[in-house]
Design a protein around this motif. Structure first.
Motif, PDB file in Angstrom:
ATOM      1  N   ALA A  62       0.844  -1.715   0.004  1.00  0.00           N
ATOM      2  CA  ALA A  62       0.286  -0.042   0.143  1.00  0.00           C
ATOM      3  C   ALA A  62       0.894   1.610  -0.079  1.00  0.00           C
ATOM      4  O   ALA A  62       2.097   1.142   0.724  1.00  0.00           O
ATOM      5  N   ARG A  63       0.651   1.910  -0.252  1.00  0.00           N
ATOM      6  CA  ARG A  63       0.720   3.553  -0.263  1.00  0.00           C
ATOM      7  C   ARG A  63       0.489   4.580   0.913  1.00  0.00           C
ATOM      8  O   ARG A  63      -0.751   4.180   1.293  1.00  0.00           O
ATOM      9  N   ILE A  64       0.701   5.451   1.844  1.00  0.00           N
ATOM     10  CA  ILE A  64       1.335   6.286   3.082  1.00  0.00           C
ATOM     11  C   ILE A  64       1.494   7.138   2.748  1.00  0.00           C
ATOM     12  O   ILE A  64       2.548   7.329   3.081  1.00  0.00           O
ATOM     13  N   HIS A  65       0.895   8.227   2.542  1.00  0.00           N
ATOM     14  CA  HIS A  65       1.316   9.315   1.472  1.00  0.00           C
ATOM     15  C   HIS A  65       2.834   9.099   0.479  1.00  0.00           C
ATOM     16  O   HIS A  65       3.276   9.775   0.416  1.00  0.00           O
ATOM     17  N   THR A  66       2.120   8.536  -0.210  1.00  0.00           N
ATOM     18  CA  THR A  66       2.761   8.307  -1.141  1.00  0.00           C
ATOM     19  C   THR A  66       3.798   7.307  -1.371  1.00  0.00           C
ATOM     20  O   THR A  66       3.980   6.625  -2.171  1.00  0.00           O
ATOM     21  N   ARG A  67       3.922   6.728   0.144  1.00  0.00           N
ATOM     22  CA  ARG A  67       5.414   5.810   0.125  1.00  0.00           C
ATOM     23  C   ARG A  67       4.858   4.641   0.329  1.00  0.00           C
ATOM     24  O   ARG A  67       4.243   4.303   0.744  1.00  0.00           O
ATOM     25  N   LEU A  68       5.782   3.325  -0.553  1.00  0.00           N
ATOM     26  CA  LEU A  68       5.589   2.340  -0.695  1.00  0.00           C
ATOM     27  C   LEU A  68       5.880   1.498   0.459  1.00  0.00           C
ATOM     28  O   LEU A  68       6.845   1.527   1.249  1.00  0.00           O
ATOM     29  N   VAL A  69       4.482   0.358   1.014  1.00  0.00           N
ATOM     30  CA  VAL A  69       5.088  -0.366   2.520  1.00  0.00           C
ATOM     31  C   VAL A  69       4.029  -1.409   2.157  1.00  0.00           C
ATOM     32  O   VAL A  69       3.562  -2.064   1.443  1.00  0.00           O
ATOM     33  N   MET A  70       4.756  -2.655   3.431  1.00  0.00           N
ATOM     34  CA  MET A  70       4.294  -3.198   3.478  1.00  0.00           C
ATOM     35  C   MET A  70       3.547  -3.815   4.153  1.00  0.00           C
ATOM     36  O   MET A  70       3.613  -3.467   5.693  1.00  0.00           O
ATOM     37  N   ILE A  71       2.380  -3.943   4.211  1.00  0.00           N
ATOM     38  CA  ILE A  71       1.170  -4.192   5.803  1.00  0.00           C
ATOM     39  C   ILE A  71       0.660  -5.554   5.740  1.00  0.00           C
ATOM     40  O   ILE A  71       0.358  -6.626   5.443  1.00  0.00           O
TER      41      ILE A  71
END
Length: 536
Positions: A79-88
């Protein structure tokens, strides 16, 4: 096109059912505690429409004697959090209170391994009762079991991969180590973090204590100092998590070349009408690629040699890529003595394997990520193939794939059988992501061949014991074996066991590969490329 649309409709309906988790009653129970469901939490945490779920089919059809475990009781994805790609990685408390089944641990570890390979910051939304005790022997001790999760926490931390854990429910026993081994720990009021709950504490040492006093958010915030941020509820906790991520700095990006993406030249919906699983109607893989790559531009490598494998350079989502794809059209080839022969589409011949091996090495030499498109029956067999050195050529291709250091992404379009699956970068060859169309078939050999072989063996066994089967009994045996084999080669069967990360709509192929390449671009480290001994 109707066939493909029907298959996709089945997949979408099944996925919607899985997304219900433990069902309406369990969701209502979660809400009654003042807590959101895992999917509601992910929706609040991530930027709108940015969640790219992985492993939704995990444990599908498994653990039925315990009432099943939709999505293995844990939701994972990019997903993206404030456009940054992360793994949830989010425990689903509506499924057996978020308890860890054997496949739950394996799914979390797969998500962590993707994060490790691609250096993806990881968010854990914790709400779990711990190990599912009736199956503890399959969850607890091995290298791909529960303990590996915490080992990965430590390894990821040492690698500089950011990890944040938000405790929004129960976090007990060994599971308590997961959040505390992350960079930041957030916790909501009403949650619990302890190595042993009140009942176990009383049984073990005779001490009576409430859950809140033993391991509540207030205690961990003010007394033990374990929690960095204490929040009143899920919404506040998720807002705080977003706020923390928004202030991160930027790390060095990888060396993969990317330009401004260009749309595909032809409509993706046309893939539905191009792909055909029938051996009687071979399709042109280049027509599929034309609807996936940027601007339909493709620099084909050695187009007149080894025609049953298509190799070439293109861009997908702006990223430069090398593509290795099985060609399903039959091709005419001239051998070294000038004799012409027809080569069957979907079969890897000596020339095809040698071409692909060289192309894969070239991509590694020039830092170009690789994308593999599978629709492979296997390697060619027979006297001519053996005399031409098919095993030697296949070994060369497998070597190049095995030692490749650039990101590899695998898309299983149709069949992926036998050693052809290996050479085309199957799961055992460390692709960063494995995607499959719902038309994929994944096995040692096709259902017809397997059923014929197994029935023949069975008939010989029966004949040795003096028993003869009628034609009707032979047919029933064949159909029974084929049905079982076909079920096991269905991509949903493979996805349930984490052999496949995501079953994708063929129209989403381009977007899925782009997301995978964006994830791979977070890892700047590229080891030295070495192949060892090559068969020549």
């Amino acid at each position: 096109m109707r066939f493909m649309a029907d298959v996709m409709s089945q997949v979408h309906n099944q996925e919607e059912k899985i997304r219900e988790g433990g069902g309406a009653k369990a969701i209502e129970s979660q809400h009654s505690k003042g807590r959101l469901t895992a999917r509601e939490r992910i929706a609040l945490l991530s930027d709108p429409e940015s969640f790219f779920e992985l492993g939704i089919y995990t444990a599908q059809g498994m653990y039925e004697e315990w009432g099943g475990a939709p999505a293995a009781g844990v939701i994972t994805g990019l997903a993206r959090i404030h456009t940054r790609l992360v793994m949830i990685i989010a425990n689903d408390a509506t499924v057996k209170a978020g308890a860890f089944f054997p496949m739950t641990a394996k799914k979390v570890i797969r998500a962590q391994n993707i994060a490790i390979e691609n250096r993806i910051p990881t968010m854990y939304l914790v709400d779990s009762a711990g190990v599912f005790l009736p199956l503890q022997e399959d969850v607890f001790p091995d290298t791909d079991d529960f303990g590996r999760v915490f080992r990965n926490n430590a390894v990821m931390s040492a690698m500089g991969i950011p990890q944040i854990a938000a405790i929004m429910g129960m976090c007990v026993a060994g599971g308590g180590y997961l959040p505390v081994m992350c960079d930041h720990v957030l916790m909501t009021d009403g949650s619990g973090l302890f190595l042993a709950g009140p009942a176990l504490v009383q049984a073990a040492i005779g001490q009576k204590v409430s859950a809140e006093e033993l391991g509540g958010a207030a205690m961990h915030s003010a007394i033990s100092g374990t929690v960095d941020f204490r929040e009143p509820n899920d919404e506040a906790c998720l807002a705080r998590l977003r706020s923390i991520v928004e202030k991160w700095g930027y790390r060095r990006q990888s060396p993969w070349d990317r330009k401004k993406p260009e749309d595909a030249k032809y409509a993706a919906e046309e893939i539905y009408g191009i792909y055909d699983s029938s051996p009687a109607r071979p399709y042109d893989m280049k027509e599929i690629l034309a609807r996936v790559v940027d601007g339909a531009r493709f620099d084909e490598y050695k187009p007149e040699y080894g025609k049953t494998l298509v190799c070439g350079y293109a861009r997908i989502g702006g990223f430069a890529v090398g593509i290795v794809a099985n060609q399903k059209l039959h091709a005419q080839q001239t051998d070294h003595e000038g004799n012409k022969r027809v080569e069957f589409g979907g079969v890897i011949y000596t020339e095809s394997a040698e071409k692909a091996a060289r192309f894969i090495m070239d991509c590694n030499q020039n830092l170009i990520p690789l994308v593999f498109f599978h629709d492979v029956n296997g390697f060619m067999v027979g006297r001519d193939a053996e005399w031409s050195g098919i095993i030697k050529a296949g070994a060369k291709m497998v070597n190049a794939v095995s030692n490749s250091v650039v990101p590899k992404i695998t898309v299983i379009v149709g069949g992926s059988f036998g050693a052809g699956h290996y050479a085309m970068c199957g799961k055992a060859y460390d692709p960063r992501f494995v995607f499959a169309w719902p038309t994929a078939r994944y096995a040692v050999m096709g259902g017809d061949s397997a059923a014929g072989t197994l029935v023949e063996i069975k008939l010989r066994q029966l004949e040795r014991s003096g028993k003869q089967l009628s034609e009707e009994e032979k047919k029933q045996l064949y159909e029974s074996v084929k049905q079982t084999y076909d079920e096991q080669s269905d991509p949903r069967y493979g996805a349930a066991r984490l052999w496949i990360d995501k079953i994708i709509d063929p129209m989403e192929t381009r977007a899925a590969i782009t997301t995978a390449l964006e994830a791979a671009a977070l890892n700047p480290d590229v080891p030295e490329f070495k192949v060892g001994v090559l068969q020549t």
